[in-house]
Design a protein around this motif. Structure first.
Motif, short mmCIF file in Angstrom:
data_model
loop_
_atom_site.label_atom_id
_atom_site.label_comp_id
_atom_site.label_asym_id
_atom_site.label_seq_id
_atom_site.Cartn_x
_atom_site.Cartn_y
_atom_site.Cartn_z
N TYR A 298 -8.68 4.06 6.13
CA TYR A 298 -8.35 5.23 5.61
C TYR A 298 -8.82 6.29 6.33
O TYR A 298 -9.68 6.28 7.15
CB TYR A 298 -9.00 5.24 4.31
N PRO A 299 -8.25 7.67 6.13
CA PRO A 299 -8.61 8.96 7.22
C PRO A 299 -10.05 9.29 6.57
O PRO A 299 -10.33 8.98 5.48
CB PRO A 299 -7.59 9.70 7.13
N TRP B 239 -3.90 7.22 -1.62
CA TRP B 239 -3.76 5.89 -1.20
C TRP B 239 -3.72 5.02 -2.15
O TRP B 239 -4.98 4.91 -2.58
CB TRP B 239 -4.48 5.56 0.15
N ILE B 240 -2.60 4.42 -2.74
CA ILE B 240 -2.82 3.60 -3.69
C ILE B 240 -2.31 2.02 -3.29
O ILE B 240 -1.74 1.50 -2.81
CB ILE B 240 -1.55 3.55 -4.84
N ASN B 241 -3.70 1.34 -3.35
CA ASN B 241 -3.71 0.00 -2.72
C ASN B 241 -4.13 -1.01 -3.83
O ASN B 241 -5.25 -1.67 -3.95
CB ASN B 241 -5.05 0.07 -1.66
N TYR B 242 -3.32 -1.61 -4.39
CA TYR B 242 -3.36 -2.35 -5.53
C TYR B 242 -3.80 -3.80 -4.95
O TYR B 242 -4.68 -4.57 -5.46
CB TYR B 242 -2.03 -2.65 -6.29
N PRO B 243 -3.42 -4.12 -3.58
CA PRO B 243 -3.49 -5.63 -2.98
C PRO B 243 -5.05 -5.89 -2.94
O PRO B 243 -5.85 -6.73 -3.18
CB PRO B 243 -2.82 -5.70 -1.90
N ILE C 166 1.13 -1.26 0.07
CA ILE C 166 -0.02 -0.15 0.02
C ILE C 166 0.94 1.23 -0.01
O ILE C 166 1.88 1.25 0.92
CB ILE C 166 -0.85 -0.10 1.05
N VAL C 167 0.69 2.21 -0.81
CA VAL C 167 1.69 3.23 -1.21
C VAL C 167 0.87 4.51 -1.35
O VAL C 167 -0.07 4.80 -1.80
CB VAL C 167 2.35 3.16 -2.49
N TYR C 168 1.17 5.50 -0.08
CA TYR C 168 0.58 6.70 0.21
C TYR C 168 1.57 7.83 -0.33
O TYR C 168 2.67 7.72 0.04
CB TYR C 168 0.44 6.82 1.66
#
Length: 431
Positions: A203-204, A327-331, A183-185
């Motif tokens: 997530y906020p 927030w990039i959450n590919y999984p 997960i990449v923020y």
């Protein structure tokens, strides 16, 4: 009491009453049995419920944990540059963070410098300016601050045109092969990257959860409105330094633009080199609940169908996406966006028609669009730009920012055939 009535009384548990009925009601033996039977049924039902409830258990992933935090460099158009190393090498390299890349790649000159042995393949990569077979540098490690990513197969490409356009050597592009693991923020306010393990994540508040369709690239539904309003799918592409790129077939088939909308000729860089494009403005772009007005839009003849029309209409670039912390959450196939301090930044409506690149350390004019302000100002291919207004930094990023000043007249100092000259350019607006 006849047989039918007796049978009905047994079923209902009701006792026939005399005229001198009293409160001393007496249940028949059959009714007593029914009452006991009802209790047994109720007990059995409760046992079933108690037995079934534990089956509602759900296996969940362990919570995501923070691995590392590190800064990034941001270029014009929102392009994100990460600095890292390869294997046990010590040289710091520059990588573009790109959700528009279906893998991970290295520049061919970087591979030659480190003498990586390329392995040919039958894999094809497509870009806006070309299609080509690629070789791979296999089983290498990418080292970012606080994180090592092992067992990566980098495909090899020529990024000389990107290096010239950005004014720094681009050693590679980080895409799907990296994103699928973490997960990449991306925090555009503080220019920080945070990398988390895959897992449960909260997530906020104050943002919006996107659920794009995924292949190796995220494809998000968005609304584009100008002459017509069209709902379509678009790649979310952090490696594209623009707001909106439309396939010209999509633009024509949907009649998206107003008939009197002004359209200008321009160029853009990508895989395979430079390609001709057009630039204009659309009235509105809507992503989730967020609406942007008067958005600059590029239109190009997608000869190699990079934008996958008619499945998709184009892409949403990072000059739009940088207005959110992401927030990039590919999984989990999720992207969460939250407006940041740049959400209300003005768009760049400037138009010069001037193509300039860093070549052998000099910022050199290479292309002048016919009928553009650059042609009217008298620029010629080969002119070397020494300064813009009072800036003599020889920094192409700084010069590009100064030229993003629609309707201004700017002083450009050039060297032409070894002689200094001053040229004044009147920057147009695409609005």
């Amino acid at each position: 009491m006849d047989r039918e009535e007796s049978h009905r009384n047994f079923i209902t548990g009701i006792t026939p009453m005399d005229d001198d009925y009293t409160d001393n009601t007496i249940l028949l033996p059959e009714a007593i049995n029914f009452k006991r039977c009802s209790k047994c049924i109720l007990f059995f039902f409760l046992v079933l419920i108690c037995t079934y409830l534990p089956a509602q258990e759900e296996f969940v992933s362990p919570p995501a944990t923070l691995i590392t935090t590190f800064p990034f460099t941001q270029l014009t158009g929102g392009i994100v540059i990460l600095h890292g190393t390869l294997d046990s090498l010590q040289d710091s390299l520059n990588f573009v963070l790109d959700t528009g890349s279906g893998g991970i790649s290295l520049d061919s000159s970087t591979c030659d410098y480190y003498r990586f042995k390329p392995e040919p393949s039958n894999r094809i990569v497509k870009g806006i300016a070309g299609v080509k077979y690629v070789s791979f540098a296999k089983n290498h490690s990418l080292n970012l601050p606080g994180l090592t990513v092992d067992n990566l197969d980098f495909h090899i490409n020529d990024y000389d045109i990107l290096s010239s356009a950005y004014g720094m050597h681009i050693d590679g592009i980080i895409g799907f092969s990296f994103f699928r693991r973490y997960i990449v923020y991306v925090d555009y306010d503080e220019q920080l990257i945070k990398v988390f393990t895959a897992g449960g994540f909260r997530y906020p508040r104050g943002g919006h959860l996107l659920k794009p369709q995924f292949s190796t690239l995220p494809m998000q539904t968005a609304s584009v409105k100008d002459g017509n309003s069209v709902l379509g799918k678009f790649y979310l592409d952090t490696g594209a330094g623009l707001c909106l790129l439309l396939n010209d077939d999509f633009a024509e088939d949907s009649a998206i633009f107003k008939k009197k909308r002004k359209i200008f000729l321009t160029q853009a860089e990508g895989l395979g080199g430079k390609t001709d494009m057009k630039i204009s403005v659309v009235k509105e772009v809507k992503i989730g609940p967020y609406r942007f007005k008067k958005v600059p839009a590029y239109i190009f003849a997608d000869e190699f169908n990079v934008t996958n029309y008619p499945v998709l209409g184009g892409l949403l670039g990072n000059d739009l996406l940088r207005r959110f912390n992401v927030w990039i959450n590919y999984p989990l196939q999720e992207i969460y966006i939250k407006p940041n301090r740049h959400y209300l930044d003005s768009f760049d409506y400037s138009y010069t028609g001037l193509g300039m690149y860093l070549i052998n350390g000099a910022i050199t004019v290479t292309d002048i669009i016919k009928g553009s302000p650059a042609e009217a100002a008298g620029f010629k291919p080969g002119d070397i730009i020494v300064g813009v207004e009072s800036n003599f930094s020889n920094n192409i990023q700084a010069y590009k920012i100064l030229l993003q000043n629609a309707r201004a007249t700017l002083r450009i100092i050039i060297m032409r055939k070894g002689q200094p000259q001053i040229i004044y350019i009147k920057v147009k607006s695409i609005l």
